[in-house]
Motif scaffolding. Structure first.
Motif, mmCIF file in Angstrom:
data_model
loop_
_atom_site.group_PDB
_atom_site.id
_atom_site.type_symbol
_atom_site.label_atom_id
_atom_site.label_comp_id
_atom_site.label_asym_id
_atom_site.label_seq_id
_atom_site.Cartn_x
_atom_site.Cartn_y
_atom_site.Cartn_z
ATOM 1 N N LEU A 1 0.809 -1.266 -0.026
ATOM 2 C CA LEU A 1 0.075 -0.098 -0.138
ATOM 3 C C LEU A 1 0.727 1.138 0.124
ATOM 4 N N ALA A 2 2.074 1.288 0.709
ATOM 5 C CA ALA A 2 2.955 2.418 0.671
ATOM 6 C C ALA A 2 3.344 2.415 -0.531
ATOM 7 N N GLY A 3 3.791 1.403 -1.242
ATOM 8 C CA GLY A 3 4.337 1.603 -2.466
ATOM 9 C C GLY A 3 3.530 1.866 -3.570
ATOM 10 N N ASN A 4 2.295 2.190 -3.427
ATOM 11 C CA ASN A 4 1.261 2.524 -4.265
ATOM 12 C C ASN A 4 0.940 1.319 -5.285
ATOM 13 N N LYS A 5 0.610 0.084 -4.498
ATOM 14 C CA LYS A 5 0.314 -0.948 -5.313
ATOM 15 C C LYS A 5 -1.251 -1.398 -4.313
ATOM 16 N N PRO A 6 -2.308 -0.705 -4.683
ATOM 17 C CA PRO A 6 -3.458 -0.910 -3.750
ATOM 18 C C PRO A 6 -3.916 -2.443 -4.065
ATOM 19 N N GLN A 7 -3.885 -2.685 -5.306
ATOM 20 C CA GLN A 7 -4.874 -3.938 -5.623
ATOM 21 C C GLN A 7 -3.718 -5.250 -4.955
ATOM 22 N N VAL A 8 -2.481 -5.141 -5.056
ATOM 23 C CA VAL A 8 -1.788 -6.187 -4.387
ATOM 24 C C VAL A 8 -2.016 -6.016 -2.672
ATOM 25 N N ALA A 9 -1.954 -4.844 -2.276
ATOM 26 C CA ALA A 9 -2.188 -4.665 -0.751
ATOM 27 C C ALA A 9 -3.564 -5.401 -0.408
ATOM 28 N N VAL A 10 -4.626 -5.243 -1.328
ATOM 29 C CA VAL A 10 -6.031 -5.779 -0.954
ATOM 30 C C VAL A 10 -5.930 -7.174 -0.930
ATOM 31 N N LEU A 11 -5.261 -7.807 -1.948
ATOM 32 C CA LEU A 11 -5.246 -9.287 -2.051
ATOM 33 C C LEU A 11 -4.262 -9.978 -1.085
ATOM 34 N N LEU A 12 -3.360 -9.221 -0.734
ATOM 35 C CA LEU A 12 -2.488 -9.776 0.743
ATOM 36 C C LEU A 12 -3.387 -9.730 1.985
ATOM 37 N N ALA A 13 -3.946 -8.497 2.023
ATOM 38 C CA ALA A 13 -4.989 -8.369 3.218
ATOM 39 C C ALA A 13 -6.046 -9.359 3.349
ATOM 40 N N ASP A 14 -6.602 -9.823 2.184
ATOM 41 C CA ASP A 14 -7.637 -10.816 1.921
ATOM 42 C C ASP A 14 -6.989 -12.165 2.622
ATOM 43 N N GLU A 15 -5.716 -12.510 2.130
ATOM 44 C CA GLU A 15 -5.227 -13.650 2.624
ATOM 45 C C GLU A 15 -5.096 -13.560 4.343
ATOM 46 N N VAL A 16 -4.572 -12.496 4.733
ATOM 47 C CA VAL A 16 -4.487 -12.297 6.290
ATOM 48 C C VAL A 16 -5.754 -12.563 6.857
ATOM 49 N N LEU A 17 -6.643 -12.024 6.251
ATOM 50 C CA LEU A 17 -8.184 -12.218 6.881
ATOM 51 C C LEU A 17 -8.585 -13.683 6.878
ATOM 52 N N ARG A 18 -8.038 -14.263 5.801
ATOM 53 C CA ARG A 18 -8.476 -15.761 5.749
ATOM 54 C C ARG A 18 -7.916 -16.702 6.762
#
Length: 598
Positions: free
Chosen positions: A86-103
């Motif tokens: 997210l800090a590196g301006n890759k919001p789509q990647v950040a969301v996918l990784l956050a989804d994995e954390v939530l899983r």
């Protein structure tokens, strides 16, 4: 894990990025990727990369660390990777990784941190409906830090306000108030006042019967009392009487000076500012708004009516159309490229003029003016002025980070348009190791007095870069662009050959302003960062440009605090910045760039 492979180097490099935000350069083929080792070592390396500002490289290292372990440690590394993405301006990647954390995560604290990343990533992509649900869930988690809770409440208030659910927005702002102090609390009070002042008295009375929050009830009562008692003394007496009749209520310190110019229910005759309020833009928008409002006060011109955008282009176009209907005489903003395109797509020839805070290549429209705000503006001016001063050959040296690649590309494109030749191009990793190899590669073919070095560097690398260049060529002129907005230009003890740069006078010092303007801005931005201070100057100039547009005086340049501003033939604004020479005493102003070989 399949997800880890999918989110590796290739995925990070291919994801689309938000407009007008620096992009991190892909690693050149000669640089080896992060090697697999113990997860702790990979995580330590990732943390070092983050400290040096290489967020995407850090994200990749965290992903590799996650692939080397399991359990809670894996989840923690995935969370850190999402935050770095997210800090590196890759919001789509950040969301996918956050989804994995939530899983994978069951710990409420980890889930809360993942929801926070996911919400901001979705907001950055304009997906406000999905972000709204994440923010609301975040508020139900007890371990959510107060600062995050306050920002989430403020973002929800903006979203619901823009959806015309003003009572819900008011409830969020009032909840947020108990988490704030000092200037943040004062700004929140201003937002509450702006929302209340935009409602009719009948609506406020209706809300009194619908809200069960006693503090919301108090704000509603005070808003009605203020309208019924224009005399300040009578108003204060009425406030005191209400508090006596309702014991236990805290004093909310209603102030007649607390409202913003945007608080009125209509915008007739106003200059409307379309500014993003989602992270990370909110503090920068605050600085732009401060500059606009200060200019409006000093120039006794049309007031500013602030309209908060959310990053959703479709909704930004709706907000623009509402502003037209409300009577805005001109618009400053939008800022983000997708928002600029959205407004241009719905704007009619009869609509008020728009001064966008960013430049979209190839977009032209009568009544649309574009003011560039990036460091590329300086790079392009260096290319033009250096060529006209007699330079013909350029060696290019830039850092492998988001800003450096973009700046050197702007210089290179314009330099080739000017028919300049390129001797060599090399990049370096900021803050890591020797620069000698990159410098020798870039300067290998340098000869003649018409040669120069175009150097992009941050504060931490400037002295080392210059020293490495001087070790190869002691006298070649160096043209510097600071890689980060807000970076100053330090003094350089080793300045044997000339070192030139372009900086706005506003970034270097505050002489372009009179004492009243400085005082007003310091009141609005008492703890401003360098980037905020720079954008406050852009706000001052944007107001001056808008006044010139409204007066149809676009043939003459505008002397702004960020430089001399010229209207181009297709509505593009060109900023001519001041030349400076850097030496042991710091940056010294030049009347003009000296000729090559002089």
């Amino acid at each position: 894990m399949a997800l880890l492979a999918a989110l590796g180097l290739g995925a990070c490099a291919s994801m689309p990025q938000s407009a007008n935000k620096p992009r991190e350069a892909p690693a050149p083929a000669t640089v080896a990727p992060v090697q697999s080792s113990a997860p702790e070592a990979l995580a330590a390396q990732a943390q070092r990369l983050q400290q040096q500002g290489h967020d995407l490289a850090a994200a990749k290292a965290f992903i590799q660390a996650a692939g080397e372990t399991r359990g809670d440690a894996q989840v923690a590394y995935l969370l850190q990777a999402s935050q770095a993405s997210l800090a590196g301006n890759k919001p789509q990647v950040a969301v996918l990784l956050a989804d994995e954390v939530l899983r994978l995560a069951h710990d409420p604290k980890l889930r809360g941190e993942a929801l926070w990343v996911r919400a901001r990533g979705l907001m950055n992509q304009g997906q406000t409906d999905q972000a709204k649900g994440n923010l609301e869930e975040l508020l139900t988690i007890d371990s959510t830090p107060p600062q995050v809770r306050a920002e989430a409440l403020g973002t929800l208030a903006t979203i619901f306000r823009n959806e015309n659910h003003d009572l819900t927005a008011l409830n969020f702002l009032v909840q947020r108030d108990s988490l704030l102090a000092g200037p943040d609390k004062a700004e929140n009070h201003r937002r509450i006042r702006a929302l209340l002042d935009a409602q009719s008295s009948a609506k406020l009375k209706n809300w009194q019967g619908r809200s069960g929050n006693p503090i919301v009830q108090e704000w509603l009562a005070f808003a009605l009392i203020a309208r019924q008692n224009p005399d300040p003394a009578a108003r204060e007496a009425a406030f005191a009487q209400w508090l006596q009749q309702h014991p236990g209520h805290p004093a909310i310190h209603w102030s007649a000076s607390g409202s913003l110019p945007s608080a009125r229910a209509d915008a007739r005759g106003d200059i409307c500012a379309l500014l993003p309020q989602s992270a990370p833009y909110a503090p920068l928008s605050q600085a732009l708004a401060a500059g606009l409002e200060t200019a409006a006060q000093l120039r006794a011109g049309p007031p500013i009516h602030l309209i908060a955008t959310t990053g959703n282009p479709s909704f930004t176009s709706v907000l623009f159309q509402r502003g037209v209907q409300a009577g805005c005489v001109a618009f400053v903003g939008p800022w983000l490229e997708q928002d600029i395109r959205a407004v241009a797509s719905v704007r009619k020839p009869s609509d008020p003029p728009v001064l966008s805070l960013g430049e979209v290549q190839g977009l032209t429209q009568s009544g649309l003016y574009q003011l560039p705000m990036g460091r590329g503006d300086a790079a392009r001016q260096i290319a033009v002025d250096a060529y006209h001063a007699g330079y013909r050959q350029a060696a290019i040296l830039y850092p492998q980070d988001s800003s450096g690649a973009s700046i050197q590309a702007d210089f290179l494109t314009r330099w080739k348009q000017e028919k300049g030749s390129v001797l060599g191009v090399a990049s370096f990793i900021p803050g890591r190791g020797s620069l000698n190899g990159a410098v020798q590669q870039a300067l290998a073919g340098v000869s003649g007095q018409d040669s120069m070095v175009f150097l992009v560097a941050g504060k931490g690398d400037l002295a080392a870069s210059v020293a490495a260049i001087r070790a190869v060529n002691a006298n070649i002129p160096i043209f510097v662009v600071a890689s980060d907005a807000g970076d100053g230009l330090p003094s350089l003890p080793d300045a044997r050959g000339p070192i030139y740069s372009l900086e706005t006078p506003w970034a270097m010092h505050s002489e372009p302003l009179d004492s009243k303007a400085r005082s007003l801005l310091h009141q609005e931005l008492p703890q401003a960062s360098p980037a905020q201070w720079q954008l406050a100057g852009v706000g001052l100039d944007a107001y001056a440009l808008t006044q010139a547009i409204l007066a149809q005086e676009t043939t003459d340049p505008v002397d702004g605090v960020t430089g001399r501003l010229h209207f181009g033939p297709h509505g593009n604004i060109h900023r001519a910045m001041h030349w400076v020479q850097i030496g042991p005493g710091g940056a010294q102003g030049l009347a003009q760039l000296p000729a090559a070989g002089s």
